[in-house]
Design a protein around this motif. Structure first.
Motif, PDB file in Angstrom:
ATOM      1  N   ILE A  46       0.857  -1.189   0.000  1.00 33.79           N
ATOM      2  CA  ILE A  46       0.000   0.000   0.000  1.00 33.79           C
ATOM      3  C   ILE A  46       0.894   1.241   0.000  1.00 33.79           C
ATOM      4  CG2 ILE A  46      -1.719   1.297   1.342  1.00 33.79           C
ATOM      5  CD1 ILE A  46      -2.723  -1.390   2.402  1.00 33.79           C
ATOM      6  N   SER A  47       0.516   2.244  -0.759  1.00 36.44           N
ATOM      7  CA  SER A  47       1.348   3.449  -0.874  1.00 36.44           C
ATOM      8  C   SER A  47       1.172   4.348   0.352  1.00 36.44           C
ATOM      9  CB  SER A  47       0.967   4.241  -2.127  1.00 36.44           C
ATOM     10  OG  SER A  47      -0.315   4.828  -1.934  1.00 36.44           O
ATOM     11  N   PRO A  48       2.196   5.145   0.650  1.00 39.74           N
ATOM     12  CA  PRO A  48       2.087   6.110   1.762  1.00 39.74           C
ATOM     13  C   PRO A  48       0.911   7.085   1.576  1.00 39.74           C
ATOM     14  CG  PRO A  48       4.376   5.896   1.076  1.00 39.74           C
ATOM     15  CD  PRO A  48       3.564   5.124   0.086  1.00 39.74           C
ATOM     16  N   GLU A  49       0.602   7.417   0.320  1.00 46.46           N
ATOM     17  CA  GLU A  49      -0.506   8.342   0.042  1.00 46.46           C
ATOM     18  C   GLU A  49      -1.830   7.747   0.524  1.00 46.46           C
ATOM     19  OE1 GLU A  49       2.937   9.183  -2.006  1.00 46.46           O
ATOM     20  OE2 GLU A  49       1.733   7.390  -2.437  1.00 46.46           O
ATOM     21  N   ILE A  50      -2.038   6.469   0.246  1.00 47.60           N
ATOM     22  CA  ILE A  50      -3.275   5.806   0.683  1.00 47.60           C
ATOM     23  C   ILE A  50      -3.289   5.691   2.209  1.00 47.60           C
ATOM     24  CG2 ILE A  50      -4.523   3.589   0.701  1.00 47.60           C
ATOM     25  CD1 ILE A  50      -3.749   3.320  -2.279  1.00 47.60           C
ATOM     26  N   MET A  51      -2.146   5.353   2.783  1.00 44.20           N
ATOM     27  CA  MET A  51      -2.071   5.215   4.238  1.00 44.20           C
ATOM     28  C   MET A  51      -2.407   6.529   4.942  1.00 44.20           C
ATOM     29  SD  MET A  51      -1.463   2.105   4.947  1.00 44.20           S
ATOM     30  CE  MET A  51      -1.200   2.313   6.690  1.00 44.20           C
ATOM     31  N   ALA A  52      -2.085   7.659   4.286  1.00 47.32           N
ATOM     32  CA  ALA A  52      -2.337   8.981   4.888  1.00 47.32           C
ATOM     33  C   ALA A  52      -3.835   9.245   5.080  1.00 47.32           C
ATOM     34  CB  ALA A  52      -1.703  10.072   4.029  1.00 47.32           C
ATOM     35  N   ASP A  53      -4.677   8.514   4.346  1.00 51.52           N
ATOM     36  CA  ASP A  53      -6.137   8.682   4.499  1.00 51.52           C
ATOM     37  C   ASP A  53      -6.634   8.196   5.863  1.00 51.52           C
ATOM     38  OD1 ASP A  53      -6.172   9.620   1.942  1.00 51.52           O
ATOM     39  OD2 ASP A  53      -6.899   7.756   1.036  1.00 51.52           O
ATOM     40  N   PHE A  54      -5.856   7.360   6.502  1.00 52.68           N
ATOM     41  CA  PHE A  54      -6.256   6.787   7.790  1.00 52.68           C
ATOM     42  C   PHE A  54      -5.318   7.357   8.855  1.00 52.68           C
ATOM     43  CE2 PHE A  54      -7.029   3.900   4.321  1.00 52.68           C
ATOM     44  CZ  PHE A  54      -8.363   3.572   4.475  1.00 52.68           C
ATOM     45  N   ASP A  55      -5.883   7.942   9.868  1.00 51.71           N
ATOM     46  CA  ASP A  55      -5.040   8.650  10.843  1.00 51.71           C
ATOM     47  C   ASP A  55      -4.416   7.682  11.852  1.00 51.71           C
ATOM     48  OD1 ASP A  55      -3.766  10.539  12.279  1.00 51.71           O
ATOM     49  OD2 ASP A  55      -5.523  11.778  12.704  1.00 51.71           O
ATOM     50  N   PHE A  56      -3.447   6.909  11.344  1.00 50.54           N
ATOM     51  CA  PHE A  56      -2.809   5.914  12.216  1.00 50.54           C
ATOM     52  C   PHE A  56      -2.021   6.578  13.346  1.00 50.54           C
ATOM     53  CE2 PHE A  56      -3.789   2.802   8.936  1.00 50.54           C
ATOM     54  CZ  PHE A  56      -4.041   1.670   9.691  1.00 50.54           C
ATOM     55  N   LYS A  57      -1.462   7.745  13.072  1.00 47.99           N
ATOM     56  CA  LYS A  57      -0.680   8.425  14.110  1.00 47.99           C
ATOM     57  C   LYS A  57      -1.554   8.693  15.334  1.00 47.99           C
ATOM     58  CE  LYS A  57       2.555  12.167  14.902  1.00 47.99           C
ATOM     59  NZ  LYS A  57       3.170  13.414  14.418  1.00 47.99           N
ATOM     60  N   LYS A  58      -2.774   9.136  15.082  1.00 50.18           N
ATOM     61  CA  LYS A  58      -3.699   9.431  16.190  1.00 50.18           C
ATOM     62  C   LYS A  58      -4.091   8.142  16.921  1.00 50.18           C
ATOM     63  CE  LYS A  58      -8.069  11.717  17.262  1.00 50.18           C
ATOM     64  NZ  LYS A  58      -9.295  12.307  16.717  1.00 50.18           N
ATOM     65  N   ILE A  59      -4.391   7.081  16.152  1.00 51.58           N
ATOM     66  CA  ILE A  59      -4.755   5.789  16.767  1.00 51.58           C
ATOM     67  C   ILE A  59      -3.603   5.283  17.637  1.00 51.58           C
ATOM     68  CG2 ILE A  59      -5.332   3.356  16.327  1.00 51.58           C
ATOM     69  CD1 ILE A  59      -6.518   4.264  13.642  1.00 51.58           C
ATOM     70  N   PHE A  60      -2.391   5.303  17.084  1.00 52.72           N
ATOM     71  CA  PHE A  60      -1.225   4.798  17.813  1.00 52.72           C
ATOM     72  C   PHE A  60      -0.993   5.617  19.094  1.00 52.72           C
ATOM     73  CE2 PHE A  60       1.062   2.898  13.814  1.00 52.72           C
ATOM     74  CZ  PHE A  60       0.031   1.989  13.687  1.00 52.72           C
ATOM     75  N   ASN A  61      -1.144   6.926  18.987  1.00 53.00           N
ATOM     76  CA  ASN A  61      -0.981   7.788  20.159  1.00 53.00           C
ATOM     77  C   ASN A  61      -1.988   7.444  21.243  1.00 53.00           C
ATOM     78  OD1 ASN A  61       0.946   9.968  20.654  1.00 53.00           O
ATOM     79  ND2 ASN A  61       0.481  10.541  18.537  1.00 53.00           N
ATOM     80  N   ASN A  62      -3.243   7.260  20.827  1.00 53.92           N
ATOM     81  CA  ASN A  62      -4.299   6.911  21.781  1.00 53.92           C
ATOM     82  C   ASN A  62      -4.026   5.573  22.455  1.00 53.92           C
ATOM     83  OD1 ASN A  62      -5.837   9.222  21.472  1.00 53.92           O
ATOM     84  ND2 ASN A  62      -7.081   8.386  19.817  1.00 53.92           N
ATOM     85  N   LEU A  63      -3.612   4.589  21.646  1.00 52.46           N
ATOM     86  CA  LEU A  63      -3.325   3.258  22.200  1.00 52.46           C
ATOM     87  C   LEU A  63      -2.144   3.302  23.171  1.00 52.46           C
ATOM     88  CD1 LEU A  63      -3.809   1.045  19.007  1.00 52.46           C
ATOM     89  CD2 LEU A  63      -5.210   0.950  21.073  1.00 52.46           C
ATOM     90  N   ALA A  64      -1.106   4.051  22.807  1.00 51.29           N
ATOM     91  CA  ALA A  64       0.076   4.155  23.685  1.00 51.29           C
ATOM     92  C   ALA A  64      -0.285   4.870  24.984  1.00 51.29           C
ATOM     93  CB  ALA A  64       1.206   4.881  22.960  1.00 51.29           C
ATOM     94  N   ASP A  65      -1.013   5.978  24.868  1.00 47.67           N
ATOM     95  CA  ASP A  65      -1.405   6.726  26.076  1.00 47.67           C
ATOM     96  C   ASP A  65      -2.277   5.863  26.986  1.00 47.67           C
ATOM     97  OD1 ASP A  65      -0.002   8.977  25.364  1.00 47.67           O
ATOM     98  OD2 ASP A  65      -1.716   9.996  24.453  1.00 47.67           O
ATOM     99  N   HIS A  66      -3.165   5.094  26.365  1.00 45.92           N
ATOM    100  CA  HIS A  66      -4.046   4.247  27.174  1.00 45.92           C
ATOM    101  C   HIS A  66      -3.242   3.155  27.897  1.00 45.92           C
ATOM    102  CE1 HIS A  66      -8.067   3.021  28.336  1.00 45.92           C
ATOM    103  NE2 HIS A  66      -7.542   1.816  28.399  1.00 45.92           N
ATOM    104  N   ALA A  67      -2.283   2.570  27.189  1.00 48.38           N
ATOM    105  CA  ALA A  67      -1.430   1.550  27.814  1.00 48.38           C
ATOM    106  C   ALA A  67      -0.681   2.149  29.008  1.00 48.38           C
ATOM    107  CB  ALA A  67      -0.444   0.988  26.791  1.00 48.38           C
TER     108      ALA A  67
END
Length: 332
Positions: A165-186
């Motif tokens: 999958i290209s970085p452009e397509i990945m940018a459509d999904f805010d993984f940075k925000k999800i990862f931040n939320n998961l890390a903070d919750h942990a």
């Protein structure tokens, strides 16, 4: 520093073993392969005696940490391989042989009741978490950066490398925000001694059915649900949801009894589920990296099981909606 290739290391290990054991070696066979650069051999010597030889290349693996964590766990009364001899500069160890019957093998061969086995494993984990409170300060902290770096493996090796999958397509999904939320919750969970890879392949049934623990050298001080989710949502074997729920209840009651937890059962299950997503994203990335970088393709067979865990959990939590959308569009 001169780094030896695999063949040279093997020859050097044999010579070191012969000198160290001071006995003729009768046979040496591969004991197991794990997801690291370490190699394990079962060594037969001196008329039916055995030990495990560990080749742990010092340029990749931290031998001193292995020794330190083994010592801590042994003092807790946890059955771990005892170090008979070591050479940290070479990365060679001779340790006691706990046997070759993993918990996973015992389950698959139906040699012992599954519920009994899991409760035993949870009792060992509880002992580690209770007794580990005294030595937690000696462990590295499972930092936010560690958690984020691990989840990034999912992007780099599964999404980019495996799915192409290209970085452009990945940018459509805010993984940075999800990862931040998961890390903070942990990080919001209670911190305890975390083995970090507590699952059915790293738990050994000794001849007396007592459980021994392997692969503990990456231990950290981290979230209380981490090892439990590693065990109950195992990358190598799957159980029905209602069974997992019963085991979570069993463990939660024991944590309460030992005053280790101060959240209600619903919060604990929520923490467990989100911790599982973090671990499983990491595992998917690592298993892809093992294939593409290290030529270990067998781990790819376990990825569908792990994806199933993730797909099931993301449906329950709005926080994970972008991950659910991504999986619907690009994975399933």
């Amino acid at each position: 520093v001169v780094f030896l290739n695999a063949s040279q290391r093997y020859d050097s290990l044999i010579k070191w073993l012969e000198d160290t054991l001071n006995k003729p070696i009768q046979s040496i066979k591969s004991a197991s392969n794990d997801a690291s650069f370490r190699r394990y051999y079962r060594v037969h010597y001196d008329d039916h005696r055995t030990c495990i030889a560990v080749d742990s290349p010092p340029e990749y693996e931290n031998g001193a940490k292995f020794v330190a964590i083994a010592t801590i766990l042994e003092k807790m009364g946890i059955r771990v391989p005892r170090i008979k001899a070591k050479d940290l500069s070479k990365g060679f160890f001779a340790v006691t042989d706990l046997g070759n019957e993993t918990m996973l093998n015992a389950i698959l061969s139906k040699k012992i009741k599954t519920d009994h086995l899991y409760k035993n494993a949870m009792n060992v984990l509880l002992k580690i978490q209770v007794k580990g409170l005294e030595c937690q300060q000696n462990l590295p902290l499972y930092s936010k950066q560690d958690l984020l770096d691990e989840m990034q493996l999912f992007i780099d090796w599964y999404c980019f490398h495996h799915l192409q999958i290209s970085p452009e397509i990945m940018a459509d999904f805010d993984f940075k925000k999800i990862f931040n939320n998961l890390a903070d919750h942990a990080l919001s969970q209670k911190n305890v001694f975390v083995h970090r890879d507590f699952h059915s392949r790293n738990i050994i049934l000794s001849a007396d059915a007592e459980l021994g623990i392997l692969d503990f050298q990456d231990a950290v001080s981290g979230p209380i649900t981490y090892d439990l989710v590693s065990l109950l949502k195992d990358c190598y074997i799957k159980w029905p949801d209602n069974q997992i729920d019963r085991w979570i209840d069993y463990y939660y009651q024991r944590l309460v009894k030992h005053d280790l937890i101060h959240v209600d059962i619903n919060q604990f299950k929520y923490d467990f589920d989100l911790m599982g997503i973090q671990r499983h994203l990491k595992a998917i990335g690592i298993f892809c990296r093992l294939n593409y970088r290290d030529g270990k393709d067998s781990y790819l067979l376990d990825i569908p099981r792990i994806l199933e865990y993730v797909a099931k959990t993301v449906k329950d939590y709005p926080l994970l909606n972008p991950l659910q959308q991504f999986m619907c569009k690009h994975v399933f």
